[in-house]
Design an enzyme around this catalytic site. Structure first.
Site, short mmCIF file in Angstrom:
data_model
loop_
_atom_site.label_atom_id
_atom_site.label_comp_id
_atom_site.label_asym_id
_atom_site.label_seq_id
_atom_site.Cartn_x
_atom_site.Cartn_y
_atom_site.Cartn_z
CB THR A 125 -0.92 -0.02 1.24
OG1 THR A 125 -1.73 -1.18 1.16
CG2 THR A 125 -1.80 1.21 1.33
CD GLN A 337 -28.65 -2.38 20.68
OE1 GLN A 337 -27.63 -1.75 20.37
NE2 GLN A 337 -29.77 -1.78 21.03
CD GLU A 364 -4.05 -9.75 4.83
OE1 GLU A 364 -4.38 -10.78 4.23
OE2 GLU A 364 -3.29 -9.71 5.81
N1 COS Z 1 -3.35 -15.46 -8.26
C1 COS Z 1 -2.48 -15.48 -9.31
N2 COS Z 1 -2.52 -14.56 -10.31
C2 COS Z 1 -3.47 -13.61 -10.25
C3 COS Z 1 -4.39 -13.53 -9.20
C4 COS Z 1 -4.31 -14.51 -8.18
N3 COS Z 1 -5.16 -14.50 -7.15
N4 COS Z 1 -5.20 -12.49 -9.40
C5 COS Z 1 -4.82 -11.92 -10.55
N5 COS Z 1 -3.76 -12.60 -11.06
C6 COS Z 1 -3.05 -12.32 -12.31
C7 COS Z 1 -4.02 -12.35 -13.47
O1 COS Z 1 -4.14 -13.68 -13.99
C8 COS Z 1 -3.37 -11.42 -14.50
O2 COS Z 1 -2.35 -12.13 -15.16
P1 COS Z 1 -2.05 -11.84 -16.74
O3 COS Z 1 -1.59 -10.40 -16.80
O4 COS Z 1 -0.94 -12.81 -17.06
O5 COS Z 1 -3.31 -12.06 -17.46
C9 COS Z 1 -2.72 -10.37 -13.61
O6 COS Z 1 -2.55 -10.96 -12.30
C10 COS Z 1 -3.55 -9.12 -13.49
O7 COS Z 1 -4.84 -9.52 -13.00
P2 COS Z 1 -6.12 -8.58 -13.08
O8 COS Z 1 -6.30 -8.12 -14.48
O9 COS Z 1 -7.26 -9.26 -12.41
O10 COS Z 1 -5.63 -7.32 -12.23
P3 COS Z 1 -6.42 -6.07 -11.79
O11 COS Z 1 -5.50 -4.93 -11.78
O12 COS Z 1 -7.68 -5.92 -12.55
O13 COS Z 1 -6.75 -6.50 -10.25
C11 COS Z 1 -7.85 -6.33 -8.18
C12 COS Z 1 -7.77 -5.92 -9.64
C13 COS Z 1 -8.87 -5.39 -7.59
C14 COS Z 1 -8.32 -7.75 -8.06
C15 COS Z 1 -6.48 -6.20 -7.48
O14 COS Z 1 -5.89 -4.96 -7.76
C16 COS Z 1 -6.60 -6.38 -5.98
O15 COS Z 1 -6.71 -7.48 -5.47
N6 COS Z 1 -6.59 -5.25 -5.24
C17 COS Z 1 -6.68 -5.26 -3.81
C18 COS Z 1 -5.34 -5.22 -3.22
C19 COS Z 1 -5.44 -5.25 -1.73
O16 COS Z 1 -5.92 -6.18 -1.15
N7 COS Z 1 -4.95 -4.16 -1.12
C20 COS Z 1 -4.98 -4.04 0.29
C21 COS Z 1 -3.65 -3.65 0.76
S1 COS Z 1 -2.55 -4.95 0.92
S2 COS Z 1 -2.72 -5.39 2.85
#
Ligand code: COS
Length: 386
Positions: A125, A337, A364
């Site tokens: 983050t 409550q 997370e």
């Molecule tokens: N395991 C393995 N690979 C993964 C995965 C997982 N769980 N999730 C996504 N990927 C891979 C995808 O397959 C994709 O690979 P390719 O580029 O080879 O196709 C790549 O990672 C990108 O995935 P995606 O397109 O889904 O990424 P986004 O940017 O759209 O992700 C979310 C969006 C919202 C899902 C992501 O940014 C997320 O989880 N954010 C929250 C983060 C978080 O929890 N923050 C809190 C602070 S950390 S304590």
């Protein structure tokens, strides 16, 4: 790998006793002093709590996901600050290394993380990137056989004590956002690494976060996790899948504790000439909490078993995190409550739990991020099946 069944039962009994006899009596002091006593941290080390999920060949207990969830149920029976003390070493601080580290990196760090000699943190983050994990701005520029890191990481759990940070930084530009993210293993003493002041939080006193600042921070090329650029985003996603399940299990444990305390209070507190537990409106709250906690427990166990079979549980882990964290929020609200005025007073500890559980819906991955993730995967699956 799983522990033998009787060994696991022994471990669980020991942790249950440790929670009840050593940690529960300390809850109010830890909250008041905002500090876990050094001797308690030492007892945690001796019990192996820092290495629950670290493989046995590196000195940990090597619990599988179901076992880890069952231990988290027990740990949930006390303040989350205690879990946080060793939580990062088992979860987000070490799992990137366990999953994607090179053999040399694993041997260098995992044994010391497993004993609690070293503390680890997950530095993803940033001031302007949290939910949108792929948009992070911290940069790592290669020069010869080292990288120079610049940027700030925010709200990093255990950073004030961490010896090792898994830092996510951008190594290239012009690619799709996630593809340019690389994970680095950065030691506390790295030149150019400094820490911000400890954050003041709503709850979870005794657990600490702060900024981690990189100003021309030089790290050797060997610090790249797994030895390969561009894999950081996937590492982060895999680590979070597992972390979300652990948090969900902890939420179940906290809900069980709050239900136990609420029931005990309702059976002893008398109004209108009888214990309030006899009133159906109180019973409804107890029953709703019990059913919801049970539902979350079943979800967590089912998903943990599926993960242990190496099935993809991204969607299910998000379902668990969303449901369990929201569930424990409702249970804590009902606990206040049921306790009435006492629920609002510091000395009963219920208002503290109410504030403590609020974080689970945020870190997370917020509930809204879990919703997005679940729906995205649903659409992807449907499109693939069409
Ligand atoms: N395991 C393995 N690979 C993964 C995965 C997982 N769980 N999730 C996504 N990927 C891979 C995808 O397959 C994709 O690979 P390719 O580029 O080879 O196709 C790549 O990672 C990108 O995935 P995606 O397109 O889904 O990424 P986004 O940017 O759209 O992700 C979310 C969006 C919202 C899902 C992501 O940014 C997320 O989880 N954010 C929250 C983060 C978080 O929890 N923050 C809190 C602070 S950390 S304590």
């Amino acid at each position: 790998m799983a522990l033998e069944a009787d060994l696991f039962e022994q471990l669980r009994d020991t942790i249950r006793r440790f929670v009840q006899e050593r940690l529960v009596p300390l809850e109010a002091d830890v909250a008041r002093l905002d500090r876990i006593p050094d001797e308690t941290r030492q007892e945690m080390r001796e019990l192996g709590l820092f290495g629950l999920s670290i493989p046995q060949e590196y000195g940990g207990l090597g619990l599988n996901m179901e076992e880890e969830a069952r231990i988290a149920f027990e740990l949930g029976h006390t303040s989350p600050a205690f879990r946080s003390a060793f939580g990062t070493n088992n979860g987000i601080g070490s799992q990137g290394l366990v999953m994607d580290g090179t053999e040399a990196q694993k041997s260098a760090y995992l044994p010391r993380l497993a004993t609690g000699e070293m503390i680890s943190s997950f530095a993803l983050t940033e001031p302007e990137a949290g939910s949108d994990a792929g948009s992070l701005r911290t940069t790592a520029r290669r020069g010869g056989d080292e990288y120079v890191l610049n940027g700030t990481k925010r709200f990093i759990t255990n950073a004030p004590y961490a010896d090792l940070f898994t830092v996510f930084a951008r190594t290239e530009t012009g690619q799709k956002p996630g593809g340019a993210v690389t994970a680095f293993l950065v030691e506390r003493g790295a030149p150019g690494l400094s820490l911000g002041k400890i954050d003041k939080k709503m709850g979870q006193a005794g657990s600490h976060t702060c900024d981690v600042i990189f100003e021309d921070c030089r790290v050797p090329a060997t610090a790249v996790l797994g030895g390969c650029e561009g894999r950081g985003f996937k590492t982060a996603m895999k680590v979070l899948d597992r972390g979300r399940l652990h948090i969900s299990a902890f939420c179940v444990g906290m809900a069980e504790r709050l239900i136990k305390d609420s029931l005990a209070y309702a059976m002893q507190r008398k109004q209108f000439g009888q214990p309030i537990a006899e009133f159906q409106l109180i019973q409804a709250m107890l029953a709703d909490s019990r059913a919801e906690a049970y539902a979350a427990k079943c979800m967590v166990l089912e998903t943990a078993r599926s993960k242990d079979r190496n099935e993809s549980v991204s969607t299910e882990a998000a379902c668990c995190k969303m449901f369990a964290s929201e569930m424990v929020g409702r249970v804590a609200d009902r606990a206040v409550q049921i306790h009435g005025g006492a629920g609002y007073m510091e000395e009963y500890g219920i208002e503290r739990a109410y504030r403590d559980v609020r974080l689970f819906r945020i870190y997370e991955g917020t509930t809204q991020i879990q919703q997005i993730l679940i729906a995205k995967n649903m659409i992807k699956e449907a499109a693939a099946a069409a």
